[in-house]
Structures are given as structure tokens and as C-alpha cells.
Write an enzyme that holds these catalytic residues in place. Structure first.
Site, PDB file in Angstrom:
ATOM      1  CD  GLU A   1      -2.863  -0.970  -0.076  1.00  0.00           C
ATOM      2  OE1 GLU A   1      -3.435   0.099  -0.312  1.00  0.00           O
ATOM      3  OE2 GLU A   1      -2.953  -1.977  -0.805  1.00  0.00           O
TER       4      GLU A   1
ATOM      5  CD1 TRP B   1     -17.772  12.742 -17.168  1.00  0.00           C
ATOM      6  CD2 TRP B   1     -18.429  10.809 -16.268  1.00  0.00           C
ATOM      7  NE1 TRP B   1     -16.649  11.973 -16.978  1.00  0.00           N
ATOM      8  CE2 TRP B   1     -17.015  10.783 -16.433  1.00  0.00           C
ATOM      9  CE3 TRP B   1     -19.056   9.697 -15.710  1.00  0.00           C
ATOM     10  CZ2 TRP B   1     -16.239   9.687 -16.054  1.00  0.00           C
ATOM     11  CZ3 TRP B   1     -18.286   8.605 -15.332  1.00  0.00           C
ATOM     12  CH2 TRP B   1     -16.902   8.597 -15.510  1.00  0.00           C
TER      13      TRP B   1
ATOM     14  CD1 TRP C   1     -11.533  10.340  -5.524  1.00  0.00           C
ATOM     15  CD2 TRP C   1     -13.333   9.661  -6.662  1.00  0.00           C
ATOM     16  NE1 TRP C   1     -12.599  10.362  -4.668  1.00  0.00           N
ATOM     17  CE2 TRP C   1     -13.722   9.956  -5.334  1.00  0.00           C
ATOM     18  CE3 TRP C   1     -14.294   9.210  -7.560  1.00  0.00           C
ATOM     19  CZ2 TRP C   1     -15.029   9.806  -4.890  1.00  0.00           C
ATOM     20  CZ3 TRP C   1     -15.612   9.076  -7.119  1.00  0.00           C
ATOM     21  CH2 TRP C   1     -15.962   9.370  -5.808  1.00  0.00           C
TER      22      TRP C   1
END
Length: 474
Positions: A281, A313, A389
Site C-alpha cells: 500500500e 457524464w 478516483w
């Protein structure tokens, strides 16, 4: 030569190369220059602003042990930081400034402009495990896939180790151990430093000295060996909780990884080692920071996968507001959003679930979610937030493919099987049995006396098909 320490996202005395050089040069002053207008433009979370203020209060006392006075000045933006710094240096005949690097575009331009002037600004690397630009493929370019980056990263660290700097001990200093944990640290006022900026109480998160002396040792001695098994279950405290401290530089990731390697040297050579998944990580964290260095347009909002730059979108404002307000009708999504709104933090597995839901189920631009997260997260860090994201939206570097769409019901059943986390943040569902907790709508219809819950914004199967068609056409 009069010198000065300029603190930015490096609010610590350990493993701080700029501080070391400032001490050796005889500096007696450190500056922290806040930029409230710039923070507002870049959506700094009020809880992170409070977290910064609390650590500055602690740092002021720690620096005093070195004979250094910490001052707080205010500027409108990063560019005007230069004017504030120059004015202070001219007033006090300072010609040498030591600072640690920041790698976002505005910060780089600010530092480059300062280095073009008569003021000598010396910069150091402090917030990354392996310096940017050192992990390259055979073509001397940045890796575009994580796994080969990880292999090259491991080879580099196996050969060169992790570079940490030791803070010099001067006659004026108290014992270095006491510098980290002064006896009066608990008496520090959380409001010694105040910003002209919204604030949200961050006191649920201890100061870094407590994390380093109590929480981190326990994690490295016991919890990290169970990290692989526990990390994806939000009802379990299976993660380190260090991300807020990394984000503001209150704890050095280099020091943490050094401690891990010293305790478990085989972790660098065995990816099946029980401690490796946590190290992995931290390598991801480096990966995203290296990406910003090599692809600065990511900072300006570009998609890494250019074919998705202009996706049409749907961007339903009502759906976005429902997502923000934890009213999607999917319990795991809503509980995760409640956790964020209440605590300023969200479990990493949940971040993937809610980001996938926003971008795939609701077809809302990932930039909207990225901004919302930054405005609420105590551990808001541009590179990690942007990388996460774009990974979820399938627009990023080594992102999940667009056809991988998380089923929030199955994710809930797998990672919160008894609904313990859901009930913690959605008490209105406390009476719903385990079998129905993950999507309770049929159960609630049959029990009209139960507490009301929001209807689902979309049907999962229909939303999945719509998303597949959307990305194929896009």
C-alpha cells in the site's frame, strides 16, 4: 549567513532534512505560511486544517527545544507566499532558506520563481520513499503499470535502502527521546495556531507523538501480520491509521518503512510475506506521487487515459446530492458516506465502493467525487485521492477496466457480512436482520412499522448495463 526553516507539509522534527540543515546552519526561526484562499480553491477539508493547526502547536514546542522559534504568517495564495517570505527575509537579513519539496504545479512554480531571485532556497526530498525520477523503465520513462513499478521499487530499495536523516543533538537540546514526547505535550493548546479558515474538530485523531509511541509500535508488532486478512473489513480496526499524518507530513513514511524493514527484513524479498501487503500500500502511495511528477497534467484535472477525457457524464445533481448526503438506498454506500461526514475519514475498501458507485452506477464525473472527498478528508492528499478516483472511474494509470463494476450488495455481504459497520453508521437499520441488511427494501416493505430508509437511486443490474454501454460508446 542568516538562515531560515520554511515548513510546508513536513510538520515533524524526525526525518526532516530541511530541519537538519537549518539546525546545522544556526537558524533560529521557522516559518509556516498559511494560504486560506488557496486552501479554499483547492478544497482543503476543515478537519485537516484543524489537524494542521494542532500539529503546528506541538511543533512549536518541539522546535523550541532546538532554539528555533516557529512563526505563522498568512498569504492569499501560493504565489503570494513568495512575497511574504521575501519580505520577511529582507526585514531580517536572511539569505538562506531551507525547505522540503512539494511537487504540485503551483508549488513548483512558486519555488522556481524564488530560486531565480537573490534568495538562496535549498530544497530536499522528504515525503516519499524513493525520490521521484529514480524508478524508471528500460526506456528511462515512468512505468504505466503498477506491478513493474513495484518490482523496480523493490530492487531499488534492496540495493540502496531507505534514506532517513537523523536530527542532530545540540547542547541546547533536551534528550532526543524527550523531543518526540515532551512531558508537557498533553498540555499544549490545540488553538495556539489559528487560521482564517473553517475548522472542524480533529481531536479524535491523536497527535503524531502518540501515534509514534503507542499506536505504531503496536501495529508493527501485532496488527500488521493480520493486515492482509483484516484490511478490507471496515468493522475491524485492521489498518494503521497513518494516512492523515502522512498527508500533512507529521509522520515520515520513510521512518515507518525503515522500522518495518528493520523488524522484518525479508519483507523486501518475499511478496508472500504476511507484512508485505501493508508495504504494498505504501508502494502504491509512491506510485501515485511519481505519476504526478512525470505527468503534471494530472494536477490540472486530466484523465490519464486520454480516450476518456471527454466522456459525456450524466452528472445528475439530484443523484450527486443524494450520494453526498448518504441517501443512495444502498446501505454500504450510505454507511461509508456517513463515516466520511462524521469522522473525516473513510475505510479504503469503502472508498473504492462509493467511488465505483458514483462513477459507474450514477455516471457522475469522477472530478465531482474527487473534490467532495478532498473537502472532507482529514487525510486528503492530492496524488492518492486523484489516483484512487481515476482508478475507480477506469480513467487512470493501471486503473480497473471499465467493465469491472462493483456490486455494492455483494461487496457489503463479503466485507461486512453481519452488517456491523452498516449498523454503526445507519442506526435506522439496527433492527433489520443480517440476511436483509445489505439491501433491506423488500424486508422493510413487509415490516411497515420499521424505521424508514431511502429507496435505491438505481437498480444495480440496469445501472451496470448502462455503464457498460456508456464506456463502450465513450
Amino acid at each position: 549567513m542568516n538562515s531560515l526553516l520554511w515548513l510546508r507539509r513536513d510538520l515533524r522534527v524526525h526525518d526532516n532534512p530541511a530541519l537538519v540543515q537549518a539546525i546545522l546552519s544556526g537558524a533560529t526561526t521557522a516559518l509556516y505560511i498559511s494560504t486560506p484562499i488557496h486552501w479554499q480553491q483547492h478544497h482543503l477539508a476543515p478537519i485537516q486544517a484543524d489537524f494542521i493547526a494542532r500539529h503546528l502547536s506541538m511543533l512549536k514546542q518541539q522546535l523550541a527545544s532546538f532554539g528555533i522559534t516557529l512563526l505563522h504568517l498568512t498569504a492569499n495564495c501560493y504565489k503570494s507566499q513568495s512575497d511574504v517570505l521575501l519580505a520577511y527575509c529582507q526585514q531580517h537579513n536572511i539569505t538562506q532558506v531551507f525547505a522540503n519539496r512539494e511537487h504540485e504545479i503551483s508549488e513548483i512554480r512558486r519555488d522556481n520563481a524564488l530560486q531565480d531571485l537573490s534568495l538562496k532556497l535549498t530544497l530536499f526530498e522528504s515525503d516519499i520513499l524513493v525520490a521521484r525520477g529514480k524508478i524508471l523503465n528500460k526506456q528511462e520513462q515512468m512505468f504505466k503499470v503498477f506491478t513493474p513499478f513495484k518490482k523496480a521499487w523493490l530492487t531499488c530499495v534492496q540495493t540502496n535502502g531507505i534514506e532517513c536523516v537523523e536530527t542532530p543533538t545540540l547542547p541546547m537540546c533536551i534528550n532526543p527521546v524527550e523531543i518526540e514526547t515532551p512531558t508537557s505535550i498533553h498540555e499544549i493548546s490545540d488553538h495556539t495556531f489559528q487560521f482564517d479558515y473553517p475548522s472542524k474538530n480533529s481531536s479524535a485523531w491523536p497527535l503524531s507523538h502518540q501515534m509514534m509511541t503507542q499506536v505504531l509500535p503496536l501495529f508493527l508488532q501485532e496488527k500488521v501480520q493480520h493486515y492482509t486478512a483484516n484490511r478490507d473489513f471496515p468493522a475491524i480496526k485492521g489498518t494503521s491509521g497513518l494516512s492523515p499524518y502522512f498527508a500533512i507530513g507529521a509522520i515520515s513514511p520513510r521512518l515507518v518503512v525503515t522500522q518495518l524493514i528493520q523488524a522484518q527484513p525479508q519483507v523486501l524479498f518475499d511478496t508472500e510475506h504476511p507484512h508485505f501487503s501493508w508495504l504494498n500500500e505504501l508502494i502504491w502511495r509512491d506510485f501515485y506521487k511519481h505519476l504526478l511528477f512525470h505527468f503534471p497534467k494530472l494536477i490540472q484535472g486530466d484523465c490519464f487515459q486520454r480516450q476518456y477525457q471527454n466522456l459525456p457524464w450524466l452528472n445528475s445533481v439530484s443523484h450527486f446530492n443524494a450520494w453526498c448526503q448518504a441517501k443512495t438506498g444502498y446501505p454500504i454506500v450510505d454507511a461509508a458516506m456517513r463515516q466520511l461526514l462524521k469522522t473525516g475519514w473513510m475505510h479504503n475498501r469503502l472508498r473504492m465502493i462509493v467511488a465505483s458507485f458514483l462513477t459507474k452506477h450514477l455516471l457522475i464525473d469522477w472530478h465531482w467525487g474527487e473534490q467532495f472527498f478532498m473537502s472532507h478528508l482529514i487525510d486528503g492528499d492530492f496524488s492518492a485521492n486523484n489516483g484512487g478516483w481515476q482508478w475507480a472511474a477506469s480513467t487512470g494509470c493501471d486503473a480497473q477496466p471499465y467493465f469491472r463494476i462493483f456490486n455494492p450488495i455483494l461487496q457489503s455481504q463479503k466485507f461486512d457480512p453481519n452488517g456491523e459497520f452498516i449498523r454503526r453508521y445507519l442506526p435506522e437499520l439496527s433492527a433489520v436482520p443480517n440476511k436483509a441488511i445489505h439491501f433491506p427494501h423488500e424486508y422493510l416493505k413487509q415490516h411497515p412499522d420499521a424505521t424508514a430508509y431511502w429507496p435505491p437511486l438505481v437498480d444495480h443490474k440496469q445501472a451496470r448495463l448502462r455503464a457498460l454501454d456508456f464506456f463502450k460508446k465513450g
